[in-house]
Write an enzyme that holds these catalytic residues in place. Structure first.
Site, PDB file in Angstrom:
ATOM      1  N   GLU A 197       0.686  -1.252   0.071  1.00  0.00           N
ATOM      2  CA  GLU A 197      -0.057  -0.069  -0.008  1.00  0.00           C
ATOM      3  C   GLU A 197       0.994   1.310   0.122  1.00  0.00           C
ATOM      4  O   GLU A 197       0.547   2.386  -0.606  1.00  0.00           O
ATOM      5  CB  GLU A 197      -0.965   0.103   1.235  1.00  0.00           C
ATOM      6  CG  GLU A 197      -2.079  -0.824   0.950  1.00  0.00           C
ATOM      7  CD  GLU A 197      -1.953  -2.576   1.430  1.00  0.00           C
ATOM      8  OE1 GLU A 197      -0.710  -2.651   1.960  1.00  0.00           O
ATOM      9  OE2 GLU A 197      -2.649  -3.286   0.915  1.00  0.00           O
TER      10      GLU A 197
ATOM     11  N   HIS B   6     -12.076  -4.810   7.181  1.00  0.00           N
ATOM     12  CA  HIS B   6     -12.707  -4.475   5.847  1.00  0.00           C
ATOM     13  C   HIS B   6     -13.789  -3.553   5.821  1.00  0.00           C
ATOM     14  O   HIS B   6     -14.500  -3.322   4.906  1.00  0.00           O
ATOM     15  CB  HIS B   6     -13.290  -5.880   5.375  1.00  0.00           C
ATOM     16  CG  HIS B   6     -12.237  -6.677   4.739  1.00  0.00           C
ATOM     17  ND1 HIS B   6     -10.954  -7.467   5.570  1.00  0.00           N
ATOM     18  CD2 HIS B   6     -11.844  -7.311   3.561  1.00  0.00           C
ATOM     19  CE1 HIS B   6     -10.211  -7.948   4.914  1.00  0.00           C
ATOM     20  NE2 HIS B   6     -10.774  -8.219   3.907  1.00  0.00           N
TER      21      HIS B   6
END
Lengths: 321, 345
Positions: free
Chosen positions: A59, A128
């Site tokens: 990321e 999530h």
């Protein structure tokens, strides 16, 4: 054409890529696989490896290289798979994306778009289902946009892509396939500082953004009160005039936010209302929010995310104050 | 894994590797020397200004002149330069005005006004965070079909960071024309090199990313110039990135806010003094008949005059307007910020 939010974003990406060769996509599994939510489906096949780039699983690398790409004249649109994974990227966003214009005295700027599937409600794994908008809106130099449905998603994304500043684009993941709307084939933009009054009313204003818009609209559909609903669309810079005008008109307000309560974005709205419209208020502004706990796993998630019952209870409290 | 240290000019100022000695004219060698002296003069005055309260916290480059000037001279005009916070020697060699550098280190952000024709990023303070930016800059060059490369500077401490790993990894996977210059100056503030990594050299890390790593004597300006130029030629030819470990030493404190006597052995510092990069080049030039006392005096005098002029210029600048803080945050000031600015006024 009727389409859902995933299709509307896909269409906006495709059209902007056709129009501007500098637009490239970076992310994990966004190529052949079309992304974990299938948002980039078909784009790799159309634009190839150099423009729809499956990156290593990294990321910081995605956002960090996007900053360099943007400075050097590309228009990177970086995707993170889930909001919870974006925490390691905050360093690059805060220290560099939002500051590069300042740090270089205006010589460089970072016109990247950072796409984040946002919020809970899809019965997903841990990490999530977060709502991190307050982290992003607290960063100077960054704009934060959150559509609530397919139509505004397309217009807001096109505006975000064409914006000269870094834009965090929060996609309400539980709405990805939950709403279908008429979305024009031709391009259109929605300005990044305009809220929308989606339902006029005279008794009370309910302010919400992203996935909470659908929840609010359904919650008040049968309300005995005349509820005005404001959809913020852009969280920074927020359209304070529209929301203040609405609160001044109704004199009552509820702010609905999915994120934990303390220091949430809703607190900023309440402060703004107090500064600009306190004397118009008939009752204290009330917040309906997630709790100050880690987002629960799916078995308890629905007790955490604001729902119709909690929203109507808050409306009732404010109305009967 | 054993890596050889690449060297051309040894500590005595003798060429030990004639085969790799770059073809440089006497004027070019003198220019190298003069940039190294100028950087040292700049650095010396910066430390004095800080002590006198005329400048703020400053990170000295003393001892790292060969690593910085040797690599900077191998860059082309259009190449990208991504600094950390110790690269004043690179800035100076690339033509960044010295008065502006002083201005920046004195707490006036207008000093970071990068000249029109210079592809430099501003000073990056959070360690290693500039590494992925450089990879992105070089990646853009590749995607745009340009010949420019990116050169990113960082220290041994930065190699411990995730930004380093992710940047290096992207560069390897996408064969990006980026040159990673690690000035291993042996100390990250008070933490020694061996506490950063158990690997024998830092250079060997490059191999695990699928590209070349070079270990070079960072106090040998010819060697640094040569390996950087080779890396840039390779990158321009589409053959991907290179990692260069410049093995050098931080002769000064980490910054003016630090005191190395708390954690370093003075004998170690003394040992590195004998490897001084400027003195080493001077000896070579003397043996080649392109250095004498008169020349030395002239070079230092010229450098001191330039530095004095820069100090005079930066200290004559009017202080920034308080409302400058609202400039260059967004392309257009949002209404909310406009209001905050008005409140201030």
């Amino acid at each position: 054409m009727k389409m859902n939010l995933v299709q509307a974003i896909n269409l906006a990406l495709k059209q902007e890529m056709e129009k501007y060769p500098s637009v490239i996509l970076l992310g994990e599994d966004i190529g052949k696989d079309g992304g974990v939510f299938r948002v980039t489906e078909g784009l790799w096949q159309q634009f190839g490896d150099d423009r729809v780039i499956d990156t290593p699983l990294a990321e910081v690398g995605i956002i960090g290289t996007s900053i360099g790409l943007a400075i050097a004249g590309m228009k990177p649109i970086a995707e993170v798979q889930f909001d919870g994974f974006s925490m390691s990227m905050l360093d690059q966003l805060y220290n560099h994306a939002g500051r590069m214009r300042k740090r270089s005295q205006g010589k460089w700027h970072v016109p990247l778009v950072f796409r984040v599937p946002h919020g809970g409600g899809i019965r997903a794994l841990e990490h999530h289902s977060e709502s991190l908008e307050a982290f992003f809106t607290h960063m100077p130099g960054i704009k934060v946009v959150t559509p609530s449905g397919p139509y505004n998603a397309k217009g807001l994304l096109i505006s975000s892509i064409r914006d000269p500043d870094p834009v965090v684009f929060l996609e309400p993941k539980r709405v990805y396939r939950a709403i279908k709307e008429e979305v024009p084939e031709e391009e259109y933009t929605i300005p990044l500082n305009k809220a929308e009054v989606v339902q006029e009313g005279s008794d009370i204003t309910v302010i919400a953004w992203g996935a909470m818009q659908k929840v609010v609209r359904e919650a008040v559909a049968q309300s005995k009160y005349s509820v005005e609903i404001v959809d913020l669309l852009t969280l920074y810079p927020v359209d304070r005039k529209t929301l203040i005008d609405s609160v001044k008109k109704t004199g009552r307000c509820v702010v609905v936010q999915e994120a934990p309560r303390t220091c949430g974005y809703g607190a900023e709205l309440v402060a703004t209302i107090n500064e600009k419209a306190l004397l118009n208020l008939e009752a204290p502004v009330q917040r309906v929010t997630g709790y100050d706990v880690p987002v629960p796993l799916p078995k308890l998630e629905n007790y955490y995310i604001p729902d119709a019952t909690r929203i109507n209870k808050a409306i009732e409290n404010v109305m009967s104050f | 894994m054993k890596m050889e240290m690449f060297q051309i000019l040894n500590e005595e100022g003798k060429i030990v590797n004639t085969r790799d000695m770059p073809k440089l004219t006497n004027d070019e060698i003198k220019a190298m020397y003069e940039y190294m002296v100028l950087s040292r003069a700049f650095d010396d005055v910066a430390l004095k200004l800080q002590r006198e309260g005329r400048m703020l916290t400053y990170a000295s480059l003393l001892g790292q002149e060969a690593s910085q000037i040797g690599s900077a001279l191998a860059m082309h005009k259009e190449d990208w330069f991504a600094p950390s916070f110790r690269e004043n020697g690179v800035f100076i060699t690339l033509g960044f005005p010295m008065d502006a550098l002083y201005q920046y280190w004195a707490g006036d952000e207008r000093g970071m006004t990068i000249p029109e024709d210079m592809n430099a990023l501003p000073v990056a303070v959070p360690v290693g965070t500039q590494i992925p930016h450089a990879v992105g800059l070089a990646w853009a060059s590749k995607l745009q079909g340009k010949k420019s490369v990116a050169v990113v500077y960082f220290g041994d401490g930065a190699t411990s960071k995730g930004d380093f790993h992710e940047g290096m990894n992207f560069a390897g996977v996408f064969k990006i024309p980026c040159i990673f210059i690690c000035q291993n100056n042996q100390w990250a503030i008070s933490v020694p090199r061996k506490r950063q990594s158990a690997s024998d050299t830092l250079a060997e890390k490059a191999f695990s990313y699928g590209f070349e790593g070079v270990l070079v004597d960072g106090n040998d300006v010819f060697a640094v110039y040569k390996v950087t130029k080779d890396a840039a030629d390779k990158a321009r030819a589409g053959k991907g990135p290179t990692f260069i470990e410049c093995y050098t030493y931080r002769m000064e404190n980490h910054t003016t806010a630090d005191d190395w006597k708390k954690y370093r052995d003075p004998a170690e510092v003394e040992m590195w003094k004998r490897k001084d990069p400027v003195e080493r080049l001077r000896k070579y030039m003397e043996s080649e008949g392109i250095w004498n006392e008169n020349y030395e005096k002239g070079v230092w005098e010229k450098a001191k005059v330039k530095v004095a002029e820069a100090v005079k210029k930066f200290e004559a600048v009017e202080p920034p307007k308080p409302t400058d803080m609202f400039e260059d945050v967004y392309a257009e000031l949002p209404e909310e910020l406009e209001e905050q600015k008005k409140d201030f006024e």
